[in-house]
Design an enzyme around this catalytic site. Structure first.
Site, PDB file in Angstrom:
ATOM      1  N   ASP A   1      13.220   7.035   9.830  1.00  0.00           N
ATOM      2  CA  ASP A   1      12.111   7.425  10.709  1.00  0.00           C
ATOM      3  C   ASP A   1      11.911   6.385  11.809  1.00  0.00           C
ATOM      4  OD1 ASP A   1       9.784   8.991  11.436  1.00  0.00           O
ATOM      5  OD2 ASP A   1       8.547   7.393  10.583  1.00  0.00           O
TER       6      ASP A   1
ATOM      7  N   HIS B   1       9.986   8.559  14.421  1.00  0.00           N
ATOM      8  CA  HIS B   1       8.834   7.711  14.051  1.00  0.00           C
ATOM      9  C   HIS B   1       7.578   8.571  13.811  1.00  0.00           C
ATOM     10  CE1 HIS B   1       7.186   3.344  14.463  1.00  0.00           C
ATOM     11  NE2 HIS B   1       6.480   4.032  13.575  1.00  0.00           N
ATOM     12  N   LEU B   2       7.685   9.428  12.802  1.00  0.00           N
ATOM     13  CA  LEU B   2       6.599  10.373  12.522  1.00  0.00           C
ATOM     14  C   LEU B   2       5.755   9.989  11.313  1.00  0.00           C
ATOM     15  CD1 LEU B   2       8.362  13.867  13.009  1.00  0.00           C
ATOM     16  CD2 LEU B   2       6.804  12.666  14.564  1.00  0.00           C
TER      17      LEU B   2
ATOM     18  N   CYS C   1      11.187   4.316   6.224  1.00  0.00           N
ATOM     19  CA  CYS C   1      10.006   4.731   7.002  1.00  0.00           C
ATOM     20  C   CYS C   1       9.153   3.509   7.265  1.00  0.00           C
ATOM     21  CB  CYS C   1       9.203   5.782   6.240  1.00  0.00           C
ATOM     22  SG  CYS C   1      10.041   7.360   6.139  1.00  0.00           S
TER      23      CYS C   1
ATOM     24  N   ARG D   1      10.260  -0.084   9.167  1.00  0.00           N
ATOM     25  CA  ARG D   1      10.489  -0.589  10.514  1.00  0.00           C
ATOM     26  C   ARG D   1      11.963  -0.594  10.848  1.00  0.00           C
ATOM     27  NH1 ARG D   1       6.609   0.660  12.011  1.00  0.00           N
ATOM     28  NH2 ARG D   1       4.877  -0.402  12.980  1.00  0.00           N
TER      29      ARG D   1
ATOM     30  N   ALA E   1       3.295   8.142  10.622  1.00  0.00           N
ATOM     31  CA  ALA E   1       1.822   8.127  10.704  1.00  0.00           C
ATOM     32  C   ALA E   1       1.279   9.371  11.385  1.00  0.00           C
ATOM     33  CB  ALA E   1       1.372   6.892  11.482  1.00  0.00           C
TER      34      ALA E   1
ATOM     35  N   LYS F   1       0.831  -1.211   0.000  1.00  0.00           N
ATOM     36  CA  LYS F   1       0.000   0.000   0.000  1.00  0.00           C
ATOM     37  C   LYS F   1       0.867   1.263   0.000  1.00  0.00           C
ATOM     38  CE  LYS F   1      -2.279  -1.666   3.576  1.00  0.00           C
ATOM     39  NZ  LYS F   1      -1.905  -3.094   3.525  1.00  0.00           N
ATOM     40  N   ILE F   2       1.838   1.320   0.914  1.00  0.00           N
ATOM     41  CA  ILE F   2       2.653   2.541   1.017  1.00  0.00           C
ATOM     42  C   ILE F   2       3.619   2.618  -0.158  1.00  0.00           C
ATOM     43  CG2 ILE F   2       4.320   3.798   2.453  1.00  0.00           C
ATOM     44  CD1 ILE F   2       2.947   2.421   4.908  1.00  0.00           C
TER      45      ILE F   2
ATOM     46  N   GLU G   1      13.380   1.746  19.991  1.00  0.00           N
ATOM     47  CA  GLU G   1      12.704   3.046  20.088  1.00  0.00           C
ATOM     48  C   GLU G   1      12.210   3.265  21.505  1.00  0.00           C
ATOM     49  OE1 GLU G   1       9.712   3.549  17.028  1.00  0.00           O
ATOM     50  OE2 GLU G   1      11.123   3.036  15.451  1.00  0.00           O
TER      51      GLU G   1
ATOM     52  N   ASP H   1       9.626  -7.011  -4.864  1.00  0.00           N
ATOM     53  CA  ASP H   1       8.581  -7.530  -3.980  1.00  0.00           C
ATOM     54  C   ASP H   1       8.216  -8.915  -4.489  1.00  0.00           C
ATOM     55  OD1 ASP H   1       6.189  -8.204  -2.646  1.00  0.00           O
ATOM     56  OD2 ASP H   1       5.631  -6.101  -2.421  1.00  0.00           O
TER      57      ASP H   1
HETATM   58  N1  LIG Z   1       6.897   4.991   9.849  1.00  0.00           N
HETATM   59  C1  LIG Z   1       5.639   4.836  10.139  1.00  0.00           C
HETATM   60  O1  LIG Z   1       5.081   5.529  10.966  1.00  0.00           O
HETATM   61  C2  LIG Z   1       4.834   3.793   9.429  1.00  0.00           C
HETATM   62  C3  LIG Z   1       3.485   4.045   9.140  1.00  0.00           C
HETATM   63  C4  LIG Z   1       2.749   3.062   8.509  1.00  0.00           C
HETATM   64  C5  LIG Z   1       3.341   1.852   8.171  1.00  0.00           C
HETATM   65  N2  LIG Z   1       4.635   1.641   8.467  1.00  0.00           N
HETATM   66  C6  LIG Z   1       5.306   0.396   8.068  1.00  0.00           C
HETATM   67  O2  LIG Z   1       5.437   0.394   6.664  1.00  0.00           O
HETATM   68  C7  LIG Z   1       5.549  -0.936   6.199  1.00  0.00           C
HETATM   69  C8  LIG Z   1       4.693  -1.159   4.967  1.00  0.00           C
HETATM   70  O3  LIG Z   1       3.333  -0.939   5.247  1.00  0.00           O
HETATM   71  P1  LIG Z   1       2.191  -1.197   4.143  1.00  0.00           P
HETATM   72  O4  LIG Z   1       0.933  -0.694   4.738  1.00  0.00           O
HETATM   73  O5  LIG Z   1       2.618  -0.693   2.828  1.00  0.00           O
HETATM   74  O6  LIG Z   1       2.180  -2.770   4.134  1.00  0.00           O
HETATM   75  P2  LIG Z   1       1.682  -3.729   2.960  1.00  0.00           P
HETATM   76  O7  LIG Z   1       1.396  -5.031   3.595  1.00  0.00           O
HETATM   77  O8  LIG Z   1       0.601  -3.088   2.173  1.00  0.00           O
HETATM   78  O9  LIG Z   1       2.958  -3.864   2.018  1.00  0.00           O
HETATM   79  C9  LIG Z   1       4.100  -4.569   2.391  1.00  0.00           C
HETATM   80  C10 LIG Z   1       4.689  -5.161   1.118  1.00  0.00           C
HETATM   81  O10 LIG Z   1       5.928  -5.766   1.463  1.00  0.00           O
HETATM   82  C11 LIG Z   1       6.053  -6.938   0.667  1.00  0.00           C
HETATM   83  N3  LIG Z   1       7.035  -7.810   1.281  1.00  0.00           N
HETATM   84  C12 LIG Z   1       6.884  -8.648   2.327  1.00  0.00           C
HETATM   85  N4  LIG Z   1       8.039  -9.283   2.582  1.00  0.00           N
HETATM   86  C13 LIG Z   1       8.929  -8.842   1.667  1.00  0.00           C
HETATM   87  C14 LIG Z   1      10.296  -9.128   1.409  1.00  0.00           C
HETATM   88  N5  LIG Z   1      10.963 -10.014   2.171  1.00  0.00           N
HETATM   89  N6  LIG Z   1      10.905  -8.475   0.395  1.00  0.00           N
HETATM   90  C15 LIG Z   1      10.228  -7.582  -0.348  1.00  0.00           C
HETATM   91  N7  LIG Z   1       8.926  -7.285  -0.173  1.00  0.00           N
HETATM   92  C16 LIG Z   1       8.296  -7.900   0.838  1.00  0.00           C
HETATM   93  C17 LIG Z   1       4.664  -7.508   0.625  1.00  0.00           C
HETATM   94  O11 LIG Z   1       4.478  -8.352  -0.481  1.00  0.00           O
HETATM   95  C18 LIG Z   1       3.814  -6.244   0.496  1.00  0.00           C
HETATM   96  O12 LIG Z   1       3.540  -5.948  -0.853  1.00  0.00           O
HETATM   97  C19 LIG Z   1       5.191  -1.805   7.404  1.00  0.00           C
HETATM   98  O13 LIG Z   1       6.389  -2.244   8.005  1.00  0.00           O
HETATM   99  C20 LIG Z   1       4.506  -0.853   8.348  1.00  0.00           C
HETATM  100  O14 LIG Z   1       4.606  -1.263   9.675  1.00  0.00           O
HETATM  101  C21 LIG Z   1       5.411   2.588   9.078  1.00  0.00           C
HETATM  102  O1  LIG Z   2       2.905   0.744  11.750  1.00  0.00           O
HETATM  103  C1  LIG Z   2       2.444   1.872  11.849  1.00  0.00           C
HETATM  104  O2  LIG Z   2       1.237   2.126  11.696  1.00  0.00           O
HETATM  105  C2  LIG Z   2       3.356   3.004  12.104  1.00  0.00           C
HETATM  106  O3  LIG Z   2       4.598   2.604  12.459  1.00  0.00           O
HETATM  107  C3  LIG Z   2       2.815   4.056  12.998  1.00  0.00           C
HETATM  108  O4  LIG Z   2       3.157   3.882  14.339  1.00  0.00           O
HETATM  109  P1  LIG Z   2       2.560   4.895  15.412  1.00  0.00           P
HETATM  110  O5  LIG Z   2       1.092   4.633  15.491  1.00  0.00           O
HETATM  111  O6  LIG Z   2       3.235   4.597  16.691  1.00  0.00           O
HETATM  112  O7  LIG Z   2       2.816   6.275  14.916  1.00  0.00           O
END
Ligand SMILES: NC(=O)c1ccc[n+]([C@@H]2O[C@H](COP(=O)([O-])OP(=O)(O)OC[C@H]3O[C@@H](n4cnc5c(N)ncnc54)[C@H](O)[C@@H]3O)[C@@H](O)[C@H]2O)c1
Ligand SMILES: O=C(O)[C@H](O)COP(=O)(O)O
Length: 528
Positions: free
Chosen positions: A254, A280-281, A228, A230, A283, A149-150, A259, A169
């Site tokens: 991020d 960790h900003l 951004c 994990r 979201a 998604k992201i 943490e 991916d």
């Molecule tokens: N920094 C933040 O505050 C923040 C906010 C939201 C999400 N996140 C993190 O962002 C990441 C992605 O979130 P998303 O919503 O896009 O998830 P998502 O499930 O939609 O996408 C993850 C993608 O990673 C792929 N994937 C899984 N294992 C893999 C590998 N070994 N190699 C390559 N690709 C692989 C999957 O096929 C999938 O398409 C997650 O770790 C989530 O926790 C961080």
């Molecule tokens: O996985 C997530 O949704 C993000 O890392 C956001 O984490 P937070 O809710 O602590 O900002």
């Protein structure tokens, strides 16, 4: 009234939703010990990424029914321990997608144009236009690791800025990548060719330290890396070494393996020297925080009201409409599973679930899980639920076989046939939903048509004159009131079953008296 603990900062709108059905206590910043001490009083826990929901927390949370993560990542929750304890874990899979994607883009541009360092220099009175000459992203190659998604949103925006896109991916198709304008490549090709690498993958054993000294050595000396996703996906020591040695162009982080990032972390010394850090900003936008708070609070509210959750990570998600249609069949499966475990008695090593007629066209997994929940309810009581039934069955060595037979058209809506094999041989029960009512339609191959009631007496006997009267008198002499009675037989004067609904549990000693009646082979009580 149920009680919900909110142990990380969430938007007030989430608290308001929860308050419709529960007492809500917002108590952030608890130490692990304080959380363990507090959790026994709560039915639900709502968190973000700061609270660590360990096995110890889960074991202390004996009342917990649901853990709601107001965000995506559930790596701060011991989901396996929650599942074992029958606790639903829900998240908000999409609520902060845009926020996280925009943060990754902000980090990429910050790195390219030295925005944080240049802004900080302005605070000190300097005006250094030569020191902060940047690079353009236009026509540069962005490698997106994880095109979910992201990653997809980042790719779309980066393409609009004129970037060339590579993606790695292993779980998405080349067609999907192509739609997003990405060339799907092997990871090493991405590492070698990208000018920017952005990570959008979960942290798993496979992705832990994916960026390390070896993979860094494959990259261009000008590459800029953005994380951004994990902490722990990048080996922070190797990254710091590579930046110090000028082996890569820089990085923007991020998220961190631990943490909050330690105040004396060596990473902090590199800020402004090729490293951009944010706490960790990803979201943290007003919009995302409202989205995730509403999404998760609504799910907690629904589960506390006995309704299904839409984004559970540890039980199969079902659309609410589908769930509504299946609901009577889930009740049927659970009732039949419970009945079968009592009919069979003793240890069961195999359950066969056969969906018949129209039921054979429906989603089967929830029905199988409901049957297992019923089957295990005698042994595990309220400890078994939809979340842990399959795991509990597996741990007990119960093999589950699922079959379908659309050809059996016995009841409108279909019927469900359960067969158990165990210490006492093989037994089967069949049931259907007639109107909105559950019916038991067969026991061990003998046709009956009885609604389940709380207390039931079953016998196996010879179909012969006088036997029903003798049983009735026997029950009467023990003051047992019979609500209804039915005989199921295949042939006249052959083997038969008798099913009696009774108003109260049977008094002690009566079953042995019943089996003394000539022609009655066995008798047992069932409580549903
Ligand atoms: N920094 C933040 O505050 C923040 C906010 C939201 C999400 N996140 C993190 O962002 C990441 C992605 O979130 P998303 O919503 O896009 O998830 P998502 O499930 O939609 O996408 C993850 C993608 O990673 C792929 N994937 C899984 N294992 C893999 C590998 N070994 N190699 C390559 N690709 C692989 C999957 O096929 C999938 O398409 C997650 O770790 C989530 O926790 C961080
Ligand atoms: O996985 C997530 O949704 C993000 O890392 C956001 O984490 P937070 O809710 O602590 O900002």
């Amino acid at each position: 009234m149920p009680k919900v603990l909110v142990s990380d900062t969430i938007d007030q709108v989430g608290v308001d939703i929860l308050s419709q059905v529960a007492q809500v206590d917002v108590n952030t910043g608890l130490s692990p010990e304080e959380l363990i001490a507090a959790i026994p009083a709560y039915d639900a826990l709502m968190i973000r990424s700061s609270t660590k929901v360990t096995q110890a927390v889960i074991e202390a949370g004996q009342q917990l029914k649901i853990i709601g993560r107001a965000g995506v990542g559930v790596d701060n929750v011991d989901v396996a321990a929650a599942t074992r304890q029958g606790i639903i874990v829900v998240n908000s899979p999409q609520g902060n997608t845009i926020a996280a994607a925009e943060h990754a883009l902000a980090m990429m541009l910050s790195l390219s144009r030295h925005v944080p360092a240049a802004a900080a220099s302005m605070q000190t009175g300097s005006w250094d236009r030569n020191k902060y000459v940047g690079t353009e992203v236009y026509k540069k190659t962005l490698g997106v690791v994880g095109l979910g998604k992201i990653g997809s949103h980042v790719a779309t925006a980066a393409r609009a800025m004129g970037m060339k896109l590579l993606a790695y991916d292993p779980f998405i198709s080349a067609e999907r990548a192509e739609q997003l304008g990405c060339r799907l490549v092997e990871m090493d090709i991405l590492f070698q060719e990208a000018d920017y690498i952005t990570l959008h993958i979960p942290k798993t054993p496979e992705t832990q330290n994916l960026i390390n000294a070896t993979t860094l050595a494959k990259m261009k000396p000008t590459v800029r890396i953005i994380n951004c996703a994990r902490g722990g996906i990048i080996d922070e020591v190797a990254l710091a070494e590579a930046i110090k040695a000028g082996q890569i162009g820089g990085a923007a982080l991020d998220v961190f393996s631990s943490e909050p990032l330690e105040a004396d972390s060596p990473l902090r010394a590199l800020v402004g020297k090729g490293l951009v850090l944010t706490p960790h900003l990803g979201a943290s936008t007003e919009e995302a925080q409202v989205n995730v708070a509403v999404d998760v609070a609504e799910q907690i509210r629904d589960v506390l009201l006995g309704l299904p959750a839409r984004s559970a990570v540890n039980i199969p998600g079902l659309h609410p409409d589908v769930m509504e249609q299946l609901r009577p069949y889930l009740q049927l499966a659970e009732m039949l599973g419970n009945l079968l475990s009592q009919v069979t008695g003793g240890r069961i090593d195999q359950l066969t679930v056969r969906l018949q007629g129209e039921l054979a066209t429906r989603e089967s997994q929830p029905i199988v899980v409901a049957a297992l929940k019923g089957l295990l309810s005698q042994a595990l009581r309220e400890r078994v639920n939809y979340v842990n039934a399959a795991i509990e069955a597996k741990e007990r060595g119960i093999r589950v076989i699922e079959t379908r037979d659309e050809g059996i058209q016995d009841y409108t809506g279909g019927s469900l046939h359960l067969t158990a094999h165990g210490d006492h041989g093989e037994h089967s029960v069949v049931g259907a939903v007639v109107g909105q009512e559950l019916r038991i339609t067969s026991i061990d191959g003998f046709p009956v048509n009885v609604p389940p009631t709380h207390y039931m007496l079953f016998t196996r006997h010879r179909d012969m004159p006088g036997i029903i009267g003798k049983l009735g008198s026997q029950l009467g002499s023990f003051n047992v009131n019979i609500a209804s009675m039915q005989v199921g037989r295949r042939i006249v004067r052959g083997d038969a079953v008798m099913v009696l609904s009774i108003d109260d549990p049977l008094p002690d000693g009566i079953l042995s008296e019943i089996t003394k009646i000539p022609g009655i082979e066995s008798a047992y009580m069932v409580a549903l």
